[in-house]
Design a protein around this motif. Structure first.
Motif, short mmCIF file in Angstrom:
data_model
loop_
_atom_site.label_atom_id
_atom_site.label_comp_id
_atom_site.label_asym_id
_atom_site.label_seq_id
_atom_site.Cartn_x
_atom_site.Cartn_y
_atom_site.Cartn_z
N LYS A 67 0.83 -1.21 0.00
CA LYS A 67 0.00 0.00 0.00
C LYS A 67 0.86 1.26 0.00
O LYS A 67 0.44 2.30 -0.48
N TYR A 68 2.07 1.15 0.56
CA TYR A 68 3.02 2.27 0.57
C TYR A 68 3.82 2.32 -0.73
O TYR A 68 4.77 3.09 -0.85
N GLY A 69 3.51 1.47 -1.69
CA GLY A 69 4.17 1.50 -2.98
C GLY A 69 5.45 0.68 -3.06
O GLY A 69 6.22 0.83 -4.01
N MET A 70 5.66 -0.19 -2.07
CA MET A 70 6.85 -1.03 -2.10
C MET A 70 6.52 -2.39 -2.71
O MET A 70 5.41 -2.89 -2.55
N GLU A 71 7.49 -2.96 -3.41
CA GLU A 71 7.33 -4.32 -3.91
C GLU A 71 7.97 -5.25 -2.88
O GLU A 71 9.13 -5.07 -2.51
N VAL A 72 7.19 -6.22 -2.41
CA VAL A 72 7.68 -7.11 -1.35
C VAL A 72 7.85 -8.51 -1.91
O VAL A 72 6.92 -9.11 -2.44
#
Length: 132
Positions: free
Chosen positions: A24-29
């Motif tokens: 949701k914060y725009g990080m790819e996990v």
């Protein structure tokens, strides 16, 4: 630019929650359930010829097959991965001194924690290490 987080933990509920929130914060996990899987990913052995090197690694300490300490030690031995910043998630009372011997572990976060606290710690470490 999207930041890539390699999240290494064997608690599937926590991994699912953190993957959702950090996404949701725009990080790819990218996830791994233990240190062995994380090293396998970094070495490109899970179906990709060249892995996408993460901007940061967030790892638990106690995991099956390969614990966080062993994983961090092996990562720090590899020139290609040595500079990746690592945040270690520790249970209350676990010693940080053990990790200081492998160097370059810029941050620790004590479980349990709020997901936004982890997000703030990731941002802080990326800024400090110049990978933000």
């Amino acid at each position: 630019m999207t930041k890539i987080v390699l999240l290494v933990d064997d608690e599937t509920d926590l991994v699912t929650l953190l993957k959702f929130i950090l996404g949701k914060y725009g990080m790819e996990v990218i996830t791994a359930s233990n240190g062995r899987e994380a090293l396998t990913y970094l070495n490109g052995e899970i179906g990709k010829a060249v892995p996408r090197i993460p901007d940061i690694i967030v790892t638990d300490v106690m995991m099956p097959e390969m614990d966080g300490y062993t994983m961090v030690t092996r990562i720090r031995e590899e020139d290609e991965f040595r500079a990746i910043p690592i945040i270690v998630m520790t249970a209350k009372g676990q010693t940080r001194d053990l990790f200081m011997s492998v160097s370059n572990v810029p941050a620790f976060i004590e479980k349990p924690f709020e997901p936004r606290t982890l997000k703030a710690k990731i941002d802080e470490v990326l800024k400090i290490t110049g990978t933000n």
